[in-house]
Design a protein around this motif. Structure first.
Motif, PDB file in Angstrom:
ATOM      1  N   ARG A   2      -4.788   3.808  -0.693  1.00  0.00           N
ATOM      2  CA  ARG A   2      -4.167   3.058   0.395  1.00  0.00           C
ATOM      3  C   ARG A   2      -5.168   2.113   1.059  1.00  0.00           C
ATOM      4  NH1 ARG A   2      -1.816   6.820   2.614  1.00  0.00           N
ATOM      5  NH2 ARG A   2       0.400   6.379   2.305  1.00  0.00           N
ATOM      6  N   ASP A   3      -6.389   2.572   1.283  1.00  0.00           N
ATOM      7  CA  ASP A   3      -7.407   1.730   1.925  1.00  0.00           C
ATOM      8  C   ASP A   3      -7.732   0.513   1.073  1.00  0.00           C
ATOM      9  OD1 ASP A   3      -7.528   3.466   4.034  1.00  0.00           O
ATOM     10  OD2 ASP A   3      -9.366   4.484   3.375  1.00  0.00           O
ATOM     11  N   ILE A   4      -7.904   0.722  -0.218  1.00  0.00           N
ATOM     12  CA  ILE A   4      -8.220  -0.406  -1.108  1.00  0.00           C
ATOM     13  C   ILE A   4      -7.036  -1.361  -1.192  1.00  0.00           C
ATOM     14  CG2 ILE A   4      -8.700  -1.046  -3.505  1.00  0.00           C
ATOM     15  CD1 ILE A   4     -10.314   1.575  -3.728  1.00  0.00           C
ATOM     16  N   ALA A   5      -5.832  -0.822  -1.386  1.00  0.00           N
ATOM     17  CA  ALA A   5      -4.646  -1.675  -1.514  1.00  0.00           C
ATOM     18  C   ALA A   5      -4.395  -2.472  -0.236  1.00  0.00           C
ATOM     19  CB  ALA A   5      -3.430  -0.820  -1.868  1.00  0.00           C
ATOM     20  N   SER A   6      -4.725  -1.905   0.909  1.00  0.00           N
ATOM     21  CA  SER A   6      -4.490  -2.591   2.185  1.00  0.00           C
ATOM     22  C   SER A   6      -5.307  -3.881   2.294  1.00  0.00           C
ATOM     23  CB  SER A   6      -4.825  -1.659   3.351  1.00  0.00           C
ATOM     24  OG  SER A   6      -3.925  -0.564   3.388  1.00  0.00           O
ATOM     25  N   ARG A   7      -6.409  -3.950   1.593  1.00  0.00           N
ATOM     26  CA  ARG A   7      -7.205  -5.166   1.617  1.00  0.00           C
ATOM     27  C   ARG A   7      -6.504  -6.329   0.931  1.00  0.00           C
ATOM     28  NH1 ARG A   7     -11.712  -1.726  -0.072  1.00  0.00           N
ATOM     29  NH2 ARG A   7     -11.876  -2.945  -2.003  1.00  0.00           N
ATOM     30  N   PRO A  64       0.797  -1.230   0.000  1.00  0.00           N
ATOM     31  CA  PRO A  64       0.000   0.000   0.000  1.00  0.00           C
ATOM     32  C   PRO A  64       0.830   1.280   0.000  1.00  0.00           C
ATOM     33  CG  PRO A  64      -0.947  -1.610   1.496  1.00  0.00           C
ATOM     34  CD  PRO A  64       0.374  -2.178   1.049  1.00  0.00           C
ATOM     35  N   ASP A  65       1.836   1.348   0.864  1.00  0.00           N
ATOM     36  CA  ASP A  65       2.645   2.573   0.933  1.00  0.00           C
ATOM     37  C   ASP A  65       3.450   2.777  -0.348  1.00  0.00           C
ATOM     38  OD1 ASP A  65       1.682   3.112   3.443  1.00  0.00           O
ATOM     39  OD2 ASP A  65       3.428   2.283   4.493  1.00  0.00           O
ATOM     40  N   ALA A  66       4.026   1.695  -0.878  1.00  0.00           N
ATOM     41  CA  ALA A  66       4.817   1.794  -2.108  1.00  0.00           C
ATOM     42  C   ALA A  66       3.945   2.223  -3.280  1.00  0.00           C
ATOM     43  CB  ALA A  66       5.500   0.466  -2.403  1.00  0.00           C
ATOM     44  N   LEU A  67       2.727   1.701  -3.340  1.00  0.00           N
ATOM     45  CA  LEU A  67       1.828   2.051  -4.423  1.00  0.00           C
ATOM     46  C   LEU A  67       1.427   3.527  -4.346  1.00  0.00           C
ATOM     47  CD1 LEU A  67       0.189   1.201  -6.862  1.00  0.00           C
ATOM     48  CD2 LEU A  67      -1.571   0.325  -5.306  1.00  0.00           C
ATOM     49  N   VAL A  68       1.131   4.000  -3.148  1.00  0.00           N
ATOM     50  CA  VAL A  68       0.796   5.414  -2.976  1.00  0.00           C
ATOM     51  C   VAL A  68       1.992   6.295  -3.349  1.00  0.00           C
ATOM     52  CG1 VAL A  68       0.320   7.184  -1.232  1.00  0.00           C
ATOM     53  CG2 VAL A  68      -1.028   5.076  -1.285  1.00  0.00           C
ATOM     54  N   ALA A  69       3.195   5.888  -2.949  1.00  0.00           N
ATOM     55  CA  ALA A  69       4.391   6.666  -3.275  1.00  0.00           C
ATOM     56  C   ALA A  69       4.594   6.745  -4.783  1.00  0.00           C
ATOM     57  CB  ALA A  69       5.608   6.053  -2.597  1.00  0.00           C
ATOM     58  N   HIS A  70       4.381   5.627  -5.461  1.00  0.00           N
ATOM     59  CA  HIS A  70       4.502   5.601  -6.933  1.00  0.00           C
ATOM     60  C   HIS A  70       3.495   6.551  -7.565  1.00  0.00           C
ATOM     61  CE1 HIS A  70       4.506   2.991 -10.852  1.00  0.00           C
ATOM     62  NE2 HIS A  70       4.079   4.210 -11.101  1.00  0.00           N
ATOM     63  N   LEU A  71       2.226   6.427  -7.192  1.00  0.00           N
ATOM     64  CA  LEU A  71       1.186   7.255  -7.799  1.00  0.00           C
ATOM     65  C   LEU A  71       1.393   8.736  -7.491  1.00  0.00           C
ATOM     66  CD1 LEU A  71      -1.891   4.966  -7.149  1.00  0.00           C
ATOM     67  CD2 LEU A  71      -0.892   5.535  -9.369  1.00  0.00           C
ATOM     68  N   SER A  72       2.028   9.032  -6.380  1.00  0.00           N
ATOM     69  CA  SER A  72       2.277  10.427  -6.012  1.00  0.00           C
ATOM     70  C   SER A  72       3.228  11.126  -6.976  1.00  0.00           C
ATOM     71  CB  SER A  72       2.844  10.505  -4.591  1.00  0.00           C
ATOM     72  OG  SER A  72       1.908  10.042  -3.643  1.00  0.00           O
ATOM     73  N   ALA A 104       2.040  -9.001  -5.142  1.00  0.00           N
ATOM     74  CA  ALA A 104       2.612  -8.907  -6.482  1.00  0.00           C
ATOM     75  C   ALA A 104       1.879  -7.823  -7.256  1.00  0.00           C
ATOM     76  CB  ALA A 104       2.491 -10.246  -7.204  1.00  0.00           C
ATOM     77  N   PHE A 105       2.630  -7.042  -7.991  1.00  0.00           N
ATOM     78  CA  PHE A 105       2.040  -5.953  -8.767  1.00  0.00           C
ATOM     79  C   PHE A 105       2.452  -6.130 -10.230  1.00  0.00           C
ATOM     80  CE2 PHE A 105       1.396  -1.593 -10.251  1.00  0.00           C
ATOM     81  CZ  PHE A 105       0.168  -1.300  -9.662  1.00  0.00           C
ATOM     82  N   PRO A 106       1.582  -6.753 -11.046  1.00  0.00           N
ATOM     83  CA  PRO A 106       1.920  -6.965 -12.458  1.00  0.00           C
ATOM     84  C   PRO A 106       1.946  -5.654 -13.240  1.00  0.00           C
ATOM     85  CG  PRO A 106       0.060  -8.339 -11.760  1.00  0.00           C
ATOM     86  CD  PRO A 106       0.284  -7.323 -10.693  1.00  0.00           C
ATOM     87  N   ARG A 107       2.703  -5.663 -14.322  1.00  0.00           N
ATOM     88  CA  ARG A 107       2.793  -4.483 -15.177  1.00  0.00           C
ATOM     89  C   ARG A 107       2.952  -4.945 -16.617  1.00  0.00           C
ATOM     90  NH1 ARG A 107       6.347  -2.374 -12.513  1.00  0.00           N
ATOM     91  NH2 ARG A 107       5.120  -0.778 -11.429  1.00  0.00           N
ATOM     92  N   VAL A 108       2.461  -4.146 -17.558  1.00  0.00           N
ATOM     93  CA  VAL A 108       2.728  -4.398 -18.973  1.00  0.00           C
ATOM     94  C   VAL A 108       3.560  -3.247 -19.514  1.00  0.00           C
ATOM     95  CG1 VAL A 108       0.704  -5.828 -19.373  1.00  0.00           C
ATOM     96  CG2 VAL A 108       0.516  -3.363 -19.665  1.00  0.00           C
ATOM     97  N   THR A 109       4.468  -3.559 -20.411  1.00  0.00           N
ATOM     98  CA  THR A 109       5.293  -2.543 -21.063  1.00  0.00           C
ATOM     99  C   THR A 109       5.036  -2.609 -22.555  1.00  0.00           C
ATOM    100  OG1 THR A 109       6.999  -2.721 -19.355  1.00  0.00           O
ATOM    101  CG2 THR A 109       7.623  -1.669 -21.431  1.00  0.00           C
ATOM    102  N   TYR A 110       4.513  -1.518 -23.098  1.00  0.00           N
ATOM    103  CA  TYR A 110       4.283  -1.406 -24.535  1.00  0.00           C
ATOM    104  C   TYR A 110       5.567  -0.928 -25.198  1.00  0.00           C
ATOM    105  CZ  TYR A 110      -0.729  -1.554 -23.437  1.00  0.00           C
ATOM    106  OH  TYR A 110      -1.979  -1.929 -22.985  1.00  0.00           O
ATOM    107  N   VAL A 111       5.952  -1.603 -26.295  1.00  0.00           N
ATOM    108  CA  VAL A 111       7.176  -1.244 -27.007  1.00  0.00           C
ATOM    109  C   VAL A 111       6.868  -1.149 -28.503  1.00  0.00           C
ATOM    110  CG1 VAL A 111       9.636  -1.714 -27.250  1.00  0.00           C
ATOM    111  CG2 VAL A 111       8.370  -2.740 -25.345  1.00  0.00           C
ATOM    112  N   PHE A 112       7.321  -0.061 -29.121  1.00  0.00           N
ATOM    113  CA  PHE A 112       7.140   0.171 -30.551  1.00  0.00           C
ATOM    114  C   PHE A 112       8.490   0.436 -31.193  1.00  0.00           C
ATOM    115  CE2 PHE A 112       3.249   1.381 -28.475  1.00  0.00           C
ATOM    116  CZ  PHE A 112       2.227   1.015 -29.344  1.00  0.00           C
TER     117      PHE A 112
END
Length: 244
Positions: free
Chosen positions: A219-224, A190-198, A230-238
């Motif tokens: 933070r409240d939603i992520a805490s659940r 939760p804290d890392a996600l909030v820091a990223h979005l900030s 794990a936080f998946p991500r996609v990277t678009y490459v052109f």
């Protein structure tokens, strides 16, 4: 300064946090782009809109000779500390401080959508040598992940990609060679996600009360989902070839 230009420079106020909390690019994504453009070790390439060097270090790791160009002095300070092997230049995509045909390829990570494309695309064509190319990369939200799908409407990423198809480089300057999507994942909380979005332009430029309210909701939603997840991500490459 236009609203878009102001948002593109908003990261300068959170440069240290940007460097600390933003992800780098998956090696597979950077390697795919370099391979599609036919770049060998030692090839001279441009990282335009380099920020704090998140893509720069991936290019250096492949053995490329990188010149990084970034308009924001606070971001450049972070880049110099993070990637001391590179001597970055201050400049914009619309007026690149390099001679004609001086690099074999140009790369832009998390940056192309901020460019004034009518000016930047011809300028990128100018500095890339004949037979060279251009690669665009974006790290992005993965809404197949339940947490990210739930947060999407709150953080403004729901239901769309980080680029507009009609805005991608095209003739008479460049022609698309290929595209791919690379999947990756990292541990977050939760804290890392909030820091990223900030560090995103939406939150940096938001009124303080609204920003605090929305980030508390994140933070409240992520805490659940637990203290760590794990936080998946996609990277678009052109990849694009230079025409002419």
């Amino acid at each position: 300064m236009s609203d878009r230009a102001a948002r593109s420079r908003s990261f300068e106020s959170v440069a240290a946090e940007y460097e600390r909390h933003r992800p780098e690019y998956p090696e597979e994504a950077v390697r795919w782009a370099a391979g599609r453009l036919g770049l060998g070790s030692g090839a001279r390439v441009l990282d335009i809109g380099a920020g704090t060097g998140k893509l720069t270090r991936g290019l250096v790791a492949l053995g490329l000779d990188v010149v990084a160009v970034e308009p924001g002095a606070p971001m450049l300070d972070q880049l110099r500390a993070a990637v001391p092997a590179v001597a970055p230049l201050e400049g914009r995509a619309e007026s690149i401080p390099l001679p004609d045909e001086s690099v074999e390829a140009a790369f832009a990570g998390q940056a192309y959508h901020w460019f004034d494309r009518e000016r930047a695309v011809p300028e990128l064509h100018r500095v890339v040598s004949a037979g060279g190319g251009l690669a665009l990369l974006w790290n992005w939200w993965d809404e197949r992940d339940p947490l990210q799908r739930e947060l999407g409407p709150i953080v403004g990423y729901a239901g769309h990609e980080p680029y507009w198809e009609e805005a991608l480089p095209n003739e008479p300057w460049f022609r698309e060679l290929g595209r791919t999507v690379v999947e990756s994942s990292q541990e977050s909380g939760p804290d890392a996600l909030v820091a990223h979005l900030s560090t995103t332009s939406m939150f940096v430029t938001m009124e303080a009360d609204d920003r605090g309210r929305r980030l508390a909701e994140v933070r409240d939603i992520a805490s659940r989902y637990g203290e760590r997840f794990a936080f998946p991500r996609v990277t678009y490459v052109f990849a694009f070839e230079r025409l002419g």
